[in-house]
Design a protein around this motif. Structure first.
Motif, PDB file in Angstrom:
ATOM      1  N   PHE A  76      19.933  89.436   7.921  1.00  0.00           N
ATOM      2  CA  PHE A  76      20.988  88.424   7.856  1.00  0.00           C
ATOM      3  C   PHE A  76      20.830  87.394   8.974  1.00  0.00           C
ATOM      4  CE2 PHE A  76      25.021  87.182   9.778  1.00  0.00           C
ATOM      5  CZ  PHE A  76      25.596  86.469   8.739  1.00  0.00           C
ATOM      6  N   SER A 121      17.986  79.000   8.436  1.00  0.00           N
ATOM      7  CA  SER A 121      18.726  77.948   7.740  1.00  0.00           C
ATOM      8  C   SER A 121      19.267  76.937   8.729  1.00  0.00           C
ATOM      9  CB  SER A 121      19.838  78.555   6.890  1.00  0.00           C
ATOM     10  OG  SER A 121      20.875  79.026   7.718  1.00  0.00           O
ATOM     11  N   ARG A 135      18.217  76.737 -11.676  1.00  0.00           N
ATOM     12  CA  ARG A 135      18.085  77.413 -10.392  1.00  0.00           C
ATOM     13  C   ARG A 135      16.640  77.827 -10.124  1.00  0.00           C
ATOM     14  NH1 ARG A 135      20.165  83.414  -8.616  1.00  0.00           N
ATOM     15  NH2 ARG A 135      19.636  83.191  -6.429  1.00  0.00           N
ATOM     16  N   ASN A 139      21.046  72.149  -4.561  1.00  0.00           N
ATOM     17  CA  ASN A 139      19.673  71.637  -4.606  1.00  0.00           C
ATOM     18  C   ASN A 139      19.386  70.578  -5.660  1.00  0.00           C
ATOM     19  OD1 ASN A 139      18.745  73.379  -2.506  1.00  0.00           O
ATOM     20  ND2 ASN A 139      18.741  75.059  -3.983  1.00  0.00           N
ATOM     21  N   LEU A 187      26.812  70.624  10.473  1.00  0.00           N
ATOM     22  CA  LEU A 187      25.619  70.789   9.639  1.00  0.00           C
ATOM     23  C   LEU A 187      24.995  72.170   9.824  1.00  0.00           C
ATOM     24  CD1 LEU A 187      24.257  67.207  10.100  1.00  0.00           C
ATOM     25  CD2 LEU A 187      24.873  68.248   7.918  1.00  0.00           C
ATOM     26  N   THR A 188      25.009  72.654  11.055  1.00  0.00           N
ATOM     27  CA  THR A 188      24.478  73.991  11.299  1.00  0.00           C
ATOM     28  C   THR A 188      25.327  75.040  10.581  1.00  0.00           C
ATOM     29  OG1 THR A 188      23.749  73.252  13.483  1.00  0.00           O
ATOM     30  CG2 THR A 188      23.797  75.622  13.096  1.00  0.00           C
ATOM     31  N   SER A 206      24.666  74.909   6.844  1.00  0.00           N
ATOM     32  CA  SER A 206      23.358  75.457   6.472  1.00  0.00           C
ATOM     33  C   SER A 206      23.371  76.970   6.555  1.00  0.00           C
ATOM     34  CB  SER A 206      22.266  74.863   7.349  1.00  0.00           C
ATOM     35  OG  SER A 206      22.338  75.392   8.648  1.00  0.00           O
ATOM     36  N   ALA A 207      24.105  77.500   7.538  1.00  0.00           N
ATOM     37  CA  ALA A 207      24.203  78.959   7.658  1.00  0.00           C
ATOM     38  C   ALA A 207      24.941  79.551   6.464  1.00  0.00           C
ATOM     39  CB  ALA A 207      24.921  79.322   8.950  1.00  0.00           C
ATOM     40  N   VAL A 267      22.972  79.152   2.744  1.00  0.00           N
ATOM     41  CA  VAL A 267      21.729  79.854   2.463  1.00  0.00           C
ATOM     42  C   VAL A 267      22.018  81.193   1.781  1.00  0.00           C
ATOM     43  CG1 VAL A 267      21.429  81.242   4.551  1.00  0.00           C
ATOM     44  CG2 VAL A 267      19.442  80.200   3.465  1.00  0.00           C
ATOM     45  N   TRP A 307      20.084  85.194  -1.057  1.00  0.00           N
ATOM     46  CA  TRP A 307      19.887  86.645  -0.894  1.00  0.00           C
ATOM     47  C   TRP A 307      21.053  87.503  -1.343  1.00  0.00           C
ATOM     48  CZ3 TRP A 307      23.532  88.731   2.294  1.00  0.00           C
ATOM     49  CH2 TRP A 307      24.131  87.878   3.238  1.00  0.00           C
ATOM     50  N   ILE A 364      30.648  89.197   4.574  1.00  0.00           N
ATOM     51  CA  ILE A 364      29.613  88.208   4.887  1.00  0.00           C
ATOM     52  C   ILE A 364      30.211  87.001   5.598  1.00  0.00           C
ATOM     53  CG2 ILE A 364      27.965  86.588   3.879  1.00  0.00           C
ATOM     54  CD1 ILE A 364      27.552  88.671   1.623  1.00  0.00           C
ATOM     55  N   GLU A 407      31.051  87.877   9.088  1.00  0.00           N
ATOM     56  CA  GLU A 407      29.848  88.028   9.905  1.00  0.00           C
ATOM     57  C   GLU A 407      29.294  86.665  10.332  1.00  0.00           C
ATOM     58  OE1 GLU A 407      26.173  91.236   9.845  1.00  0.00           O
ATOM     59  OE2 GLU A 407      27.676  91.165   8.271  1.00  0.00           O
ATOM     60  N   ILE A 408      29.291  85.741   9.404  1.00  0.00           N
ATOM     61  CA  ILE A 408      28.850  84.390   9.753  1.00  0.00           C
ATOM     62  C   ILE A 408      29.781  83.770  10.790  1.00  0.00           C
ATOM     63  CG2 ILE A 408      28.635  82.027   8.874  1.00  0.00           C
ATOM     64  CD1 ILE A 408      27.397  83.018   6.422  1.00  0.00           C
ATOM     65  N   LEU A 428      28.996  85.301  14.134  1.00  0.00           N
ATOM     66  CA  LEU A 428      27.737  84.828  14.691  1.00  0.00           C
ATOM     67  C   LEU A 428      27.876  83.401  15.221  1.00  0.00           C
ATOM     68  CD1 LEU A 428      24.764  85.305  15.236  1.00  0.00           C
ATOM     69  CD2 LEU A 428      24.259  84.714  12.878  1.00  0.00           C
ATOM     70  N   LEU A 429      28.557  82.573  14.456  1.00  0.00           N
ATOM     71  CA  LEU A 429      28.695  81.179  14.880  1.00  0.00           C
ATOM     72  C   LEU A 429      29.677  81.018  16.027  1.00  0.00           C
ATOM     73  CD1 LEU A 429      27.381  78.563  13.618  1.00  0.00           C
ATOM     74  CD2 LEU A 429      27.079  80.618  12.265  1.00  0.00           C
TER      75      LEU A 429
END
Lengths: 195, 195
Positions: free
Chosen positions: A154, A161, B24, B110, B157-158, B161-162, B165, B169, B181, B184-185, B188-189
């Motif tokens: 993760f 990214s 996709r 995308n 932007l960071t 992007s985190a 992504v 997965w 999830i 957790e992000i 982390l941030l």
DNA sequence: AATTTTTGCTAACGAACGTTAGGTTGTATA
DNA sequence: TATACAACCTAACGTTCGTTAGCAAAAATT
């Protein structure tokens, strides 16, 4: 012959550069050889005096970038440092490669899937190997309790990214150097917004 | 009439779902209507009994996702909370939308650039408005010294992007829930790898 | 039972695709 | 000056592209 050799393939590089730009803005599949020819101000058929195929262009961009990323890591590697410092160095090296050629980076990140089967498999292998470098640093840092323990997978993907979005906004004339951008990402990822 | 209305457009939704999958994996430009028809096990021309054009499919995916993202933010918004909590809520809400339909998310992130001029401009406007929600939370947090002061633009932007992504997965059968999830992000941030 | 609607077909359209063949020109090397 | 080669041309190839026209069967609705 010396002059000739010096200029050999120069036109090909010009074509590759324009192709990189077009693949970036329109995407590989949506860019026609006639688009590329028009950008070069020649006829589509004339392109084939310099290149073998459309895919050769994509192949060149993707694998050249892969090489560059690997070379940058090799140079930045310092196994004697702490995980934190290793990570920071690796991030800065990675960011520098991106900022060095944002168009090629964009193609590298987004268009590789249009490679045909064999190069595609090779590309994926290289990509996994490259990711493993960062994965190892993160795993080591967690092992030694330098980083908080959480999923390496993760964290690696989040890190990538965060780094790989840079090509969307980086401008060489901008206020931040690649080095500064790398440090800033390192700081945000390592110490967080609160620090 | 009730049964008819209930089933109205069902086939169209099946086509849209298959198109989402194909867009996709192959990309919009590299997916032909004959590819889509083969996946539906009908002839290419038959698709046009249900849809108006190829772009209508892309348009539907992109703008439906945009609506969903906005709706999720509206529901998650709680202006009385701290910036940290607001950010965490916004992240979790965003992540939930992604995990709810990873294929549509992939297309949303995308393939939007293949929209034609008018919808493209509208899409970009929506995108900017959505980003502004996060930008505002980050700016407020920095203003109140809850977050370390640094470029709001860079941080936004960071962050995106985190988050964005994840579609690459995430698996519904995986060990982590969308909520986990998202947390957790956020962690982390907000707190970084070190905390 | 008569009808409308849904769903699909075959055939084909003009346009665009990547690419090849064969030839001409100008420039640099021998 | 003769020769080689890089650079580009026109013409065209077979294929694939998104899409339309017109029709037929089946299913749902009246």
């Amino acid at each position: 012959m010396i002059t000739a050799k010096a200029k050999k393939g120069e036109r090909k590089r010009e074509i590759a550069a324009k192709a990189t730009e077009l693949f970036r803005t329109k995407g590989y599949a949506a860019t026609s050889m006639r688009d590329l020819a028009k950008a070069m101000e020649i006829e589509a058929a004339s392109l084939y005096s310099h290149i073998k195929s459309k895919e050769e262009l994509l192949h060149g961009i993707c694998f050249r970038m892969a090489d560059t990323f690997f070379a940058a890591q090799k140079e930045a590697a310092s196994p004697e440092l702490s995980a934190t410092e290793q990570l920071e160095n690796a991030i800065v090296a990675h960011v520098k490669v991106i900022t060095d050629d944002v168009a090629a980076s964009a193609v590298f990140f987004n268009e590789w899937r249009h490679l045909s089967a064999d190069p595609l498999a090779e590309f994926k292998k290289l990509r996994d190997e490259y990711e493993a470098i960062f994965r190892a640093i993160l795993a080591a840092g967690m092992q030694e309790s330098e980083f908080r323990t959480q999923s390496v997978n993760f964290t690696t993907l989040t890190l990538f990214s965060a780094m790989n979005v840079i090509y969307t906004w980086y401008q060489p004339e901008g206020s931040k150097t690649p080095e500064e951008i790398g440090r800033e990402i390192s700081r945000l990822l390592i110490y967080g917004l609160k620090d």
